[in-house]
Write a protein that holds these residues in place. Structure first.
Motif, PDB file in Angstrom:
ATOM      1  N   THR A   1       0.619  -1.371   0.462  1.00 22.28           N
ATOM      2  CA  THR A   1      -0.002  -0.357   0.317  1.00 22.28           C
ATOM      3  C   THR A   1       1.023   1.425   0.376  1.00 22.28           C
ATOM      4  N   ILE A   2       0.497   2.006  -1.088  1.00 26.85           N
ATOM      5  CA  ILE A   2       1.241   3.479  -1.053  1.00 26.85           C
ATOM      6  C   ILE A   2       0.676   4.571  -0.344  1.00 26.85           C
ATOM      7  N   ALA A   3       1.061   5.606   0.016  1.00 29.53           N
ATOM      8  CA  ALA A   3       0.555   6.515   0.554  1.00 29.53           C
ATOM      9  C   ALA A   3       1.606   7.894   0.352  1.00 29.53           C
ATOM     10  N   LEU A   4       0.958   9.150   0.415  1.00 24.14           N
ATOM     11  CA  LEU A   4       2.305  10.317   0.324  1.00 24.14           C
ATOM     12  C   LEU A   4       0.851  11.083   1.218  1.00 24.14           C
ATOM     13  N   VAL A   5       2.046  11.073   1.966  1.00 22.51           N
ATOM     14  CA  VAL A   5       1.886  12.478   3.426  1.00 22.51           C
ATOM     15  C   VAL A   5       1.843  13.559   3.041  1.00 22.51           C
ATOM     16  N   THR A   6       1.822  15.176   2.835  1.00 22.95           N
ATOM     17  CA  THR A   6       1.468  16.417   2.330  1.00 22.95           C
ATOM     18  C   THR A   6       2.523  16.856   4.202  1.00 22.95           C
ATOM     19  N   GLY A   7       3.466  17.698   3.762  1.00 18.73           N
ATOM     20  CA  GLY A   7       3.914  18.306   5.150  1.00 18.73           C
ATOM     21  C   GLY A   7       3.549  16.945   6.533  1.00 18.73           C
TER      22      GLY A   7
ATOM     23  N   GLY B   1       3.471   4.319   8.172  1.00 23.31           N
ATOM     24  CA  GLY B   1       4.149   3.106   8.381  1.00 23.31           C
ATOM     25  C   GLY B   1       4.102   1.651   9.428  1.00 23.31           C
ATOM     26  N   ALA B   2       3.649   1.935  10.398  1.00 25.84           N
ATOM     27  CA  ALA B   2       4.148   1.180  11.509  1.00 25.84           C
ATOM     28  C   ALA B   2       2.622  -0.116  10.767  1.00 25.84           C
ATOM     29  N   LEU B   3       1.956   0.217   9.928  1.00 26.04           N
ATOM     30  CA  LEU B   3       0.873  -1.007   9.272  1.00 26.04           C
ATOM     31  C   LEU B   3       1.892  -1.772   7.978  1.00 26.04           C
ATOM     32  N   GLY B   4       2.442  -0.985   8.145  1.00 27.37           N
ATOM     33  CA  GLY B   4       3.589  -1.996   6.758  1.00 27.37           C
ATOM     34  C   GLY B   4       3.344  -1.330   5.478  1.00 27.37           C
ATOM     35  N   TRP B   5       2.957   0.381   5.404  1.00 27.98           N
ATOM     36  CA  TRP B   5       2.602   0.454   4.192  1.00 27.98           C
ATOM     37  C   TRP B   5       4.001   1.371   3.568  1.00 27.98           C
TER      38      TRP B   5
ATOM     39  N   ARG C   1       1.380   3.422  -8.680  1.00 25.07           N
ATOM     40  CA  ARG C   1      -0.144   3.591  -8.641  1.00 25.07           C
ATOM     41  C   ARG C   1       0.485   5.099  -6.743  1.00 25.07           C
ATOM     42  N   LEU C   2      -1.060   5.175  -6.558  1.00 27.77           N
ATOM     43  CA  LEU C   2      -1.206   5.734  -5.347  1.00 27.77           C
ATOM     44  C   LEU C   2      -2.467   5.559  -4.422  1.00 27.77           C
ATOM     45  N   ASP C   3      -2.476   4.402  -3.011  1.00 23.67           N
ATOM     46  CA  ASP C   3      -3.107   4.133  -2.768  1.00 23.67           C
ATOM     47  C   ASP C   3      -4.212   5.352  -1.981  1.00 23.67           C
ATOM     48  N   VAL C   4      -2.946   6.566  -1.287  1.00 25.40           N
ATOM     49  CA  VAL C   4      -4.158   6.869   0.020  1.00 25.40           C
ATOM     50  C   VAL C   4      -2.786   8.560  -0.534  1.00 25.40           C
TER      51      VAL C   4
ATOM     52  N   SER D   1      -8.572   0.246  -3.951  1.00 29.64           N
ATOM     53  CA  SER D   1      -9.351   1.608  -2.637  1.00 29.64           C
ATOM     54  C   SER D   1      -8.573   2.420  -2.301  1.00 29.64           C
ATOM     55  N   PRO D   2      -8.867   3.595  -3.159  1.00 25.20           N
ATOM     56  CA  PRO D   2      -8.207   4.994  -3.009  1.00 25.20           C
ATOM     57  C   PRO D   2      -8.907   5.785  -2.239  1.00 25.20           C
ATOM     58  N   ARG D   3      -7.833   6.195  -1.294  1.00 29.82           N
ATOM     59  CA  ARG D   3      -8.298   7.167   0.051  1.00 29.82           C
ATOM     60  C   ARG D   3      -7.610   8.273   0.374  1.00 29.82           C
TER      61      ARG D   3
END
Length: 241
Positions: free
Chosen positions: A5-11, A25-29, A81-84, A134-136
């Motif tokens: 699962t790939i996430a991007l967090v701004t700031g 990250g602790a979820l394994g993402w 891709r991006l998931d979150v 499952s994009p969020r």
């Protein structure tokens, strides 16, 4: 292409954003740490990796078209891709913010980052989000942006603000419009209030920790496929728009 699962967090180099990245990250993402300050960004990535997270730096200034385009390209090259997407980057704009005293430039700064920046990043990342099963999207807002709560003139909902609070009201309105446009897709988009968190945004006067503030964003980032969209939440539940 990564199957994680790939996430991007701004700031995400400090404060609530960092804790959101740490929680995901602790979820394994695999987590992209979006930030414009190179030193702080790489320090955050190193700290996350030391804690066991699969983190990588994403140079990102949400107010700059070229920077956002480059960030989307970086994520596509890395993961396909991006998931979150967590739109966390935000500013107050500066002081004073009493309506009779505020400099229009202060309002412009707040809106450029807190609203236009979110639109800019979201639209750049949407092609990658559409490739996710499952994009969020989570937009970090605040109860000070609730027009329902602010309309009670006797209530004290944050300080008097003609820039920051209205920018969050604007962000809430934009979130609703995205949800309406995307309602026939599998993309869930919601706004989140982290509460009054002690960060440099408020000179560390907040009463909650960044980790506590991150919890609602992590919850919305991990919604099931039948989860809500177009809503506004804090830890207690739905916040009125």
């Amino acid at each position: 292409m990564s199957e994680n699962t790939i996430a991007l967090v701004t700031g995400a180099n400090k404060g609530i954003g960092f804790e959101i990245a740490a929680g995901l990250g602790a979820l394994g993402w695999t987590v992209g740490v979006g930030a414009r300050n190179e030193v702080l960004r790489e320090e955050a990535v190193a700290k996350l990796r030391a804690a066991g997270a699969d983190a990588f730096g994403v140079p990102l200034d949400v107010t700059d078209d070229a920077s956002v385009t480059a960030a989307a390209r970086l994520i596509e090259d890395r993961a396909g891709r991006l998931d979150v997407l967590v739109n966390n980057a935000g500013v107050t704009g500066g002081m004073p913010q009493a309506p009779t005293e505020v400099d229009p430039a202060t309002v412009r700064i707040a809106v450029e980052t807190n609203v236009i920046g979110v639109i800019r990043v979201t639209n750049a990342m949407l092609p990658l989000l559409r490739r996710s099963p499952s994009p969020r999207i989570v937009n970090m807002s605040s109860t000070v942006g609730s027009l329902t709560l602010q309309s009670d003139l006797a209530a004290v909902i944050g300080p008097l603000s003609a820039a920051y609070s209205p920018s969050k009201s604007f962000l809430n309105a934009v979130t609703i419009q995205y949800a309406k446009e995307l309602r026939d897709t599998n993309i869930l988009i919601n706004a989140a209030c982290p509460g009054f968190v002690a960060t440099d945004l408020n000179n560390f006067r907040g009463t909650r920790t960044p980790e506590e503030g991150a919890a609602i964003a992590i919850k919305l980032a991990t919604l099931p496929d039948n989860g809500p969209t177009g809503s506004f939440f804090d830890d207690s539940g739905v916040v009125p728009w």
